[in-house]
Design an enzyme around this catalytic site. Structure first.
Site, PDB file in Angstrom:
ATOM      1  N   ASP A   1       0.852  -1.186   0.000  1.00  0.00           N
ATOM      2  CA  ASP A   1       0.000   0.000   0.000  1.00  0.00           C
ATOM      3  C   ASP A   1       0.892   1.242   0.000  1.00  0.00           C
ATOM      4  O   ASP A   1       1.731   1.406   0.879  1.00  0.00           O
ATOM      5  CB  ASP A   1      -0.888  -0.009   1.248  1.00  0.00           C
ATOM      6  CG  ASP A   1      -2.031   0.984   1.139  1.00  0.00           C
ATOM      7  OD1 ASP A   1      -1.807   2.092   0.604  1.00  0.00           O
ATOM      8  OD2 ASP A   1      -3.141   0.671   1.589  1.00  0.00           O
TER       9      ASP A   1
ATOM     10  N   ASP B   1       4.569  -0.630  -8.432  1.00  0.00           N
ATOM     11  CA  ASP B   1       4.283   0.159  -9.626  1.00  0.00           C
ATOM     12  C   ASP B   1       4.308   1.654  -9.325  1.00  0.00           C
ATOM     13  O   ASP B   1       4.003   2.470 -10.201  1.00  0.00           O
ATOM     14  CB  ASP B   1       2.929  -0.243 -10.213  1.00  0.00           C
ATOM     15  CG  ASP B   1       1.789  -0.154  -9.204  1.00  0.00           C
ATOM     16  OD1 ASP B   1       2.079  -0.044  -8.003  1.00  0.00           O
ATOM     17  OD2 ASP B   1       0.612  -0.217  -9.616  1.00  0.00           O
TER      18      ASP B   1
END
Length: 209
Positions: A117, A153
């Site tokens: 996260d 990412d």
């Protein structure tokens, strides 16, 4: 069966401050003589059970803070008949050390932290999983030549993870550039989604010095 859960869980909230006790590993794995791969923040666990199916000579352990995902992942592994994989509901930041300390000596050989996260807001970045304390615990239990695989990412998140491990004298990065491919050969759900959009994935490997 689709399990719907919250996308974001605050690991600093009171309900996640009690470490999860380790299970009896003798009851978990068919053999404790295999090396163990730990995946921190495994989400739905698809990467972990696909790795377990592809590499039966390894044991795999996925850690996830959202319990419904853990429960369903363990159900799937039972349905698949896999005896070298398990999932634990826990807050990695306070449970990794007791978990690793309970494993057979020398079992822990590899750890992956994939697409954690990002917690974009600056005031929330203390919630990110890769903190200096976690790096220190992994350094304590990972043997020489043990492997750390990182990917995200989000460039800022990937770079922060790399910087945390690079700051530790216990770890050495393999190469200086982002890896063009996943060296494990099994992609996470997030990785497949990202690559399907033709967006970049930032990957790095460290070994225990």
């Amino acid at each position: 069966m689709v399990v719907r859960v919250r996308q974001h869980v605050n690991p600093l909230s009171d309900k996640y401050q009690i470490p999860t006790p380790p299970p009896d590993w003798q009851k978990i794995y068919a053999s404790l003589d295999r090396p163990l791969h730990l995946d921190i923040g495994c989400a739905r666990g698809q990467f972990v059970w696909e790795m377990a199916a592809q590499y039966p000579d390894w044991n795999f352990l996925g850690l996830e803070i959202r319990q419904p995902l853990v429960d369903r992942a363990n159900e799937i592994c039972q349905e698949l008949g896999l005896t070298n994989v398990h999932f634990l509901f826990c807050n990695a930041n306070n449970s990794v050390e007791p978990i690793l300390a309970s494993l057979p000596t020398g079992a822990f050989q590899r750890v992956s932290i994939q697409f954690p996260d990002p917690w974009f807001k600056k005031r929330h970045q203390k919630r990110r999983v890769v903190q200096p304390e976690l790096v220190a615990v992994l350094a304590k239990y990972l043997p020489a030549e043990g492997v750390v695989f990182l990917q995200s990412d989000v460039l800022a998140v990937a770079q922060e993870m790399v910087d945390r491990f690079a700051e530790s004298p216990s770890f050495q990065r393999q190469g200086h550039e982002w890896l063009p491919e996943n060296p494990l050969g099994v992609a996470t759900e997030r990785e497949k989604l990202t690559l399907g959009r033709r967006d970049p994935v930032y990957r790095a490997i460290f070994t225990r010095s």
